[in-house]
Design an enzyme around this catalytic site. Sequence first.
Site, PDB file in Angstrom:
ATOM      1  CD  GLU A 163      -2.931  -0.963   2.380  1.00 25.24           C
ATOM      2  OE1 GLU A 163      -2.818  -0.306   3.073  1.00 25.24           O
ATOM      3  OE2 GLU A 163      -3.756  -2.044   2.274  1.00 25.24           O
ATOM      4  CD  GLU A 269      -3.267  -6.265   4.066  1.00 27.69           C
ATOM      5  OE1 GLU A 269      -2.209  -6.556   3.673  1.00 27.69           O
ATOM      6  OE2 GLU A 269      -3.785  -5.438   4.684  1.00 27.69           O
TER       7      GLU A 269
END
Length: 605
Positions: A163, A269
């Site tokens: 991220e 995820e």
Amino acid sequence: MMFTLKWIDYHNNQSVPGLGLNIARYNVGGCSWNTLISRNGTTTERMVESPNIPKFRQMEGYWLDGKSEDNPDDYRSWNWTADSRQRQMVGKAQDRGVDQLEMFSNSPMWWMLANLNPSGAGDGGENLRPDAYRKFAAYLATVAKYARDRWNMTFVSVEPFNEATSWGWTSQGSQEACHIGPEAQQQVIRYLRQELDGRGLRDVLVSASDDNTYDGAVKLWKSFPRDVRQLVARVNVHGYQYAYGQRKELYELVGTGAGGDGKKLWNTEYGEGDPSGIPLAQNLMLDLFWLHPTAWIYWQTFDGSDWRLIVTNPAEKQLGRLNHKYYVLSQFCRHIRKGMQILSTDRLNTVAAYDYQHKRLVIVSLNLDQSSVNITYDLTMFANITERTVVSRWTTQPKNDKRLYLIELHYAHGYFVNTFLSPATNQRQDKYGGSLANRMRLGLEIADKVRQAIPADTVLAVRISFTDYADNGWELKQSVELAKQLKALGVDLIDVSSGGVVSGIGYEFLDTSKQQHSAAAVIQLEAGIRTAAVGKIRDPLMAEKLLRDNCSTFVFIGRAFLNDPHWPYRASDQLKDRSFTYPKPYDWCIGWTAYMKWRKDLDNK
């Protein structure tokens, strides 16, 4: 439990099915606690630690000082005894059936970072120094090589980012993280492919970029030039847009379909705070229908809060309950196994998979109705199905947790934050005083921090005084603006009260409760956020009318409850609400009348 298909005896003699997961991701750390000579050669430097990161989230890294890049056996620069527990867990996972490992990084080593803090930059911006791009790639490649040669850990892929385009990773964060923008990612990817190849790891894939949304992954991939796209063998993405986002567009852009770049996709995820398992099933099915991932990975199966499959306390090393979503996930991963082909269906709530080797068809369906439904499947393409074909069926009933967990922040009645909001009391000359934006700043900062710290399914409410009842004081228009900004930060509910910050107000001459109820309706309508009406709500019929007239989403009862602890029973009887649930000892009672008769009989004994 995670990696076997056997049934496991959990604590309290609870027998649970193993999930049979076959992928583990190894988080290569960025922390160490050694002292180095600074880059200017005149001072020393050490890792800077966020005050908010728990010890168990500080992942110990291996490369201590950036030296001996070609000699990983130099113990002065490389500490291969670090992070032993995570490596032990990977070994145990392999022993129990894991056959694919991926390495990923939340943050480069701290000494590669501009501020030496592996939780992020002060403003959430770029933190990996440009002169450390190649060093970072060399670090990852060296760990991958050492793991293969010395630890029997062969990584199928290395993902250098997590991220990394997010601006939310700051020096005050609660985990390892690092913002690495698109241009920097391109350089790291180029270097990583070179460093892996230079160590004989041509078979290890480079994956990227673990963006937290499908939309973000589309935007990021479009920003990569052709040579970088060619170096990325697989695209990783996180599923935190849940029911939204460009799943279909991402697959068409990078996937193996017509017009795509021919890359496989992994959802690396996923997690949310609903313990029932319903959102998990819905979003997993959306991924399989539109995104076509070849792997789907749940984030943190063991951890605190209802995000986790098994609620635990890492700090205390305690195992807790199994969330019901554990069993929901088992319906997918116990039956849809590695090597099976996901078949196209015309139903978003159905996943079909076929095992060509064993000629086995698996169908997983989700029923969101309150009652059972009949579903017809067209199986005519399977010619060998006859009346004698054995069909095994398993059912999981997702349990909805009907408890409401709520935290309320008190911004009303002259308390601390209220004195910042009101122009009648806030005389500050700094960034917390003067304009409306400045006066709201403290309350917004507090709400933002609390929202980040509590589970996603916990309701966050804020109590406000919608007006000061004073000239040049706080008033309804400002309350609407505050509610809008609180909503944007994740606040769920505004509890609308009034007054309390300015002295000398003749409240006895004001119908404050009626004004509060009206203000709740205005804030709910104009700010688009749920509100609670409060103030002199003593009568159940009055409470019901406020809700039916859409004055508010909730009514909060205070003094009436203190006056009458049995107020809910009386309200249930008066409103003829037979769905009210009595405490277990009173199951035999029906309604308030029966309860009061029991009390009268008891008093007469």
